[in-house]
Design a protein around this motif. Structure first.
Motif, PDB file in Angstrom:
ATOM      1  N   GLU A 151     -18.182-120.917  12.977  1.00 46.95           N
ATOM      2  CA  GLU A 151     -17.564-119.791  12.287  1.00 46.95           C
ATOM      3  C   GLU A 151     -17.053-118.750  13.274  1.00 46.95           C
ATOM      4  OE1 GLU A 151     -20.156-118.184   9.404  1.00 46.95           O
ATOM      5  OE2 GLU A 151     -20.233-120.006   8.167  1.00 46.95           O
ATOM      6  N   ARG A 211     -13.852-120.076  14.741  1.00 44.07           N
ATOM      7  CA  ARG A 211     -12.725-119.951  13.813  1.00 44.07           C
ATOM      8  C   ARG A 211     -12.187-118.517  13.788  1.00 44.07           C
ATOM      9  NH1 ARG A 211     -14.783-119.842   8.084  1.00 44.07           N
ATOM     10  NH2 ARG A 211     -15.257-117.769   8.894  1.00 44.07           N
ATOM     11  N   GLU A 228      -8.587-124.253   9.263  1.00 41.25           N
ATOM     12  CA  GLU A 228      -9.743-124.467   8.387  1.00 41.25           C
ATOM     13  C   GLU A 228      -9.604-125.772   7.612  1.00 41.25           C
ATOM     14  OE1 GLU A 228     -11.112-121.120   6.114  1.00 41.25           O
ATOM     15  OE2 GLU A 228      -9.962-119.723   7.347  1.00 41.25           O
ATOM     16  N   ARG A 279      -8.833-127.516  12.860  1.00 39.16           N
ATOM     17  CA  ARG A 279     -10.125-127.104  12.292  1.00 39.16           C
ATOM     18  C   ARG A 279     -10.352-125.606  12.402  1.00 39.16           C
ATOM     19  NH1 ARG A 279     -14.832-130.665  14.393  1.00 39.16           N
ATOM     20  NH2 ARG A 279     -13.879-132.046  12.857  1.00 39.16           N
TER      21      ARG A 279
END
Length: 250
Positions: A162, A165, A197, A193
Motif C-alpha cells: 500500500e 502504491r 491498482e 499493480r
C-alpha cells in the motif's frame, strides 16, 4: 330401701352373732391435693425445654495428590483466552520503474535489470519500435531518476504494497501537474499493480485511474522478448487506443 348391710346399735336378743369383718370401720379416703407454690414461683415464666446440643461441624481437609500437582481449577479459570494471532508482516515489494515522456504520453516502464536504459539495450530498442508503431516520437525523454522500491533497505517505516502504491501514484501525479499528458502507458506488472491498482489480467486493456486519468496496461518489455506471441495482442490493443493520443497531438 337398697340397704346392703345393717348393724344394730345394741345387741339384739336371740340374734345371730355378727361377723367381725362387718364391724370394722373403713378408713376415710384421702384425696390427693396439688402442692401450693409460692406466689413468685407461680408468676415466673416457664423455663424452655432444654435443646439438644448441636453437633459441631468439622472441616475435613481434602487430601492432595501425591504427585504434588496443583488442584484442578474451576471450569471458568480453565478456559483461557485464545492466543492473539498477529498477521505476519508483508515483505516490501521490490521493483524499479523509469518514467519517460513521448509526445503527450507518459510511459512508466519496468526496468528489466533495475538499471537505467542504455541506447543499445534490447528492451530499449523494443520500446522504440513500439513508439514508432504508435505514431509517437521514438526518442522518449527520461523524466527524473528511476523509482526504486523499497526506498530504504533497513528501515522501520512501512514499505509494504500500500505504501508503494501511494508513492508511485503520488510521483505520477506530481509529474502530470508539471506537464499535462493525454495518456499513460503502464509497461510491466509493477507499473500496472502500483500505479493502476490492477494485475496481469488487465494487460492490453484501458484503465481509468482516479486522479491520473486513462492508462494502458502492457506486459513488461522483458516478458515480450521472452514470449513473442504476446506481441500480437499488444498490436491489436494499440490500434484500438491509438486515436486517443493522436487526437491530442493534433
Amino acid at each position: 330401701m337398697q340397704v346392703v348391710n345393717w348393724l344394730p346399735r345394741t345387741e339384739l336378743p336371740f340374734a345371730a352373732p355378727s361377723r367381725p369383718e362387718l364391724l370394722e370401720t373403713p378408713e376415710p379416703e384421702v384425696e390427693a391435693v396439688a402442692p401450693v407454690l409460692p406466689a413468685a414461683a407461680a408468676h415466673a415464666p416457664a423455663q424452655p425445654a432444654a435443646r439438644p446440643a448441636e453437633r459441631m461441624k468439622i472441616e475435613v481437609p481434602r487430601p492432595t495428590p501425591a504427585t504434588g500437582r496443583p488442584a484442578a481449577k474451576p471450569a471458568e479459570d480453565a478456559e483461557e483466552a485464545p492466543p492473539v494471532v498477529r498477521p505476519a508482516p508483508v515483505p516490501p515489494p521490490r521493483f524499479a520503474l523509469q518514467l519517460l515522456r513521448a509526445g503527450r504520453c507518459l510511459l512508466l516502464v519496468e526496468l528489466p535489470t533495475g538499471e537505467p536504459f542504455q541506447s543499445r539495450d534490447p528492451a530499449y530498442l523494443l520500446l522504440k519500435d513500439m513508439l514508432r508503431a504508435a505514431g509517437l516520437p521514438d526518442a522518449p525523454q527520461i523524466v527524473g531518476e528511476p523509482v526504486r522500491w523499497p526506498l530504504l533497505v533497513r528501515s522501520s517505516m512501512d514499505q509494504g504494497p500500500e505504501a508503494a502504491r501511494d508513492f508511485v501514484q503520488g510521483f505520477l501525479s506530481v509529474r502530470m501537474e508539471e506537464a499535462p499528458c493525454a495518456f499513460v502507458w503502464l509497461i510491466g506488472l509493477p507499473a500496472v499493480r502500483f500505479a493502476g491498482e490492477a494485475d496481469a489480467e488487465a494487460f492490453n486493456r484501458e484503465l481509468q485511474i482516479e486522479g491520473l486519468g486513462p492508462a494502458w496496461a502492457l506486459p513488461g518489455l522483458e516478458l515480450l522478448m521472452e514470449e513473442p506471441q504476446r506481441k500480437g495482442a499488444v498490436w491489436q490493443a494499440m490500434r484500438r487506443l491509438m486515436a486517443r493520443w493522436k487526437e491530442s497531438n493534433e
